[in-house]
Design an enzyme around this catalytic site. Structure first.
Site, PDB file in Angstrom:
ATOM      1  CG  HIS A  18      -1.889   0.934   1.435  1.00 36.97           C
ATOM      2  ND1 HIS A  18      -1.785   1.817   2.595  1.00 36.97           N
ATOM      3  CD2 HIS A  18      -2.715   1.580   0.579  1.00 36.97           C
ATOM      4  CE1 HIS A  18      -3.180   2.495   2.487  1.00 36.97           C
ATOM      5  NE2 HIS A  18      -3.459   2.496   1.044  1.00 36.97           N
ATOM      6  CD  GLU A  45      -3.024   2.269  -3.215  1.00 33.27           C
ATOM      7  OE1 GLU A  45      -4.034   3.040  -3.168  1.00 33.27           O
ATOM      8  OE2 GLU A  45      -2.274   2.614  -2.210  1.00 33.27           O
ATOM      9  CG  ASP A  47      -3.072   7.166  -2.800  1.00 37.74           C
ATOM     10  OD1 ASP A  47      -4.118   6.336  -3.005  1.00 37.74           O
ATOM     11  OD2 ASP A  47      -2.399   6.772  -1.959  1.00 37.74           O
ATOM     12  CG  HIS A  60      -3.472   9.521   0.644  1.00 36.99           C
ATOM     13  ND1 HIS A  60      -4.568  10.097   1.367  1.00 36.99           N
ATOM     14  CD2 HIS A  60      -4.039   8.161   0.712  1.00 36.99           C
ATOM     15  CE1 HIS A  60      -5.785   9.492   1.658  1.00 36.99           C
ATOM     16  NE2 HIS A  60      -5.335   8.279   1.270  1.00 36.99           N
ATOM     17  CD  GLU A 120      -7.137   5.052  -4.238  1.00 34.46           C
ATOM     18  OE1 GLU A 120      -6.506   4.767  -3.234  1.00 34.46           O
ATOM     19  OE2 GLU A 120      -7.940   6.169  -3.792  1.00 34.46           O
TER      20      GLU A 120
HETATM   21  O1  G3P Z   1      -6.356   1.679  -3.113  1.00 36.32           O
HETATM   22  C1  G3P Z   1      -6.787   1.146  -1.695  1.00 36.32           C
HETATM   23  C2  G3P Z   1      -6.594   2.197  -0.589  1.00 36.32           C
HETATM   24  O2  G3P Z   1      -5.433   2.930  -0.788  1.00 36.32           O
HETATM   25  C3  G3P Z   1      -7.767   3.204  -0.678  1.00 36.32           C
HETATM   26  O3  G3P Z   1      -7.791   3.960   0.386  1.00 36.32           O
HETATM   27  O4  G3P Z   1      -7.001   6.260   1.674  1.00 36.32           O
HETATM   28  O5  G3P Z   1      -5.434   4.493   1.382  1.00 36.32           O
HETATM   29  O6  G3P Z   1      -5.788   5.618  -0.781  1.00 36.32           O
HETATM   30  P1  G3P Z   1      -6.598   5.103   0.709  1.00 36.32           P
HETATM   31 MG    MG Z   2      -4.692   4.618  -2.143  1.00 35.56          MG
END
Ligand code: G3P
Ligand code: MG
Length: 256
Positions: A18, A45, A47, A60, A120
């Site tokens: 993440h 993953e 952002d 993020h 994302e």
């Molecule tokens: O993509 C999964 C997760 O990253 C979504 O929540 O707020 O961590 O971007 P967040």
């Molecule tokens: Mg995310």
């Protein structure tokens, strides 16, 4: 990997790190990706949003202050200014000077290593469609000729629709933090191949429903052993975790 191939094969490994490597390095930086990779992760993953001059980059929040030395809305600054910010000191001295990465820089890193990437699409509030369009266009160029797996996800259907228009062959996933009305209709209309939910939403019934609709099932952000075991029992397709030091993709049943 094109949409047509996804019926028979799913190119993502079970484990995704993440924001690069969760909380062990400054999130959404190249240093985080390198730390995740050092722990055996082969899928990530991150952002992605747009600078004021429409350069896709990793961050993020809408604003800069939590994870950089800057202030204010990131999407209101040009990439020339964003690229000079320190995005590492907030995490610790050893990461002082770590820059915000452009999506192009991360594309070079993951493709050079054959890693899978889940982008994302995280639009600055109010820029959902234009962010999807621009990220899709950038990825259609950056991943042209690459076999490194790529997946778009977003909580915002307008962003996925934009990405679909400029990168129709890159698979898409709808992110869900709640099971809002009509999510299935929206996911079908966007021709999503996967649904990514908050792990607390995933039940045997939901897992069965996703399977019946040929949607792959992924969950975020799963950091506890008890939650991993429950999800593995449901036959989950992907686990997005911060805990890259706790869960090893090499020894944790990464076989799908
Ligand atoms: O993509 C999964 C997760 O990253 C979504 O929540 O707020 O961590 O971007 P967040
Ligand atoms: Mg995310």
């Amino acid at each position: 990997m094109l949409l047509d191939d996804l019926d028979t094969s799913w190119p993502f490994p079970l484990w995704l790190a993440h924001r690069g490597a969760g909380k062990l390095a400054p999130e959404n930086t190249l240093a985080a990706f390198k730390l995740g990779a050092a722990h055996g992760y082969r899928a990530f993953e991150c952002d992605v949003k747009l600078s004021a001059d429409h350069v896709p980059f990793l961050l993020h929040d809408d604003t800069l202050q939590r994870t950089t030395a800057g202030q204010g809305v990131a999407g209101e600054l040009p990439w020339g200014q964003l690229s000079l910010l320190d995005a590492g000191s907030w995490h610790g001295r050893s990461h002082a000077g770590e820059p915000l990465p452009s999506l192009a820089a991360i594309a070079r890193y993951v493709q050079g290593n054959g890693f899978a990437l889940n982008i994302e699409i995280k639009p600055t509030t109010g820029t959902e469609r234009e962010t999807g369009l621009a990220v899709g266009k950038a990825c259609a160029d950056l991943w042209a000729g690459s076999s490194a797996p790529l997946l778009f996800s977003s909580f915002r259907p307008e962003a996925l629709q934009g990405a679909r228009e400029t990168a129709p062959l890159v698979p898409r996933a709808l992110l869900l933090d709640t099971l809002w009305d009509n999510w299935k209709t929206v996911a079908r209309a966007l021709e999503c191949v996967a649904i990514v939910t908050n792990h607390t939403l995933m039940t045997a019934d939901l897992r069965a429903e996703l399977r019946a609709n040929k949607w792959r099932a992924l969950c975020y952000t799963v950091n506890e052993v008890i939650d991993v075991e429950r999800l593995l029992g449901l036959g989950i397709d992907g686990i997005i975790t911060d805990a890259v030091d706790r869960f090893s993709p090499v020894t944790s049943g990464d076989v799908n």
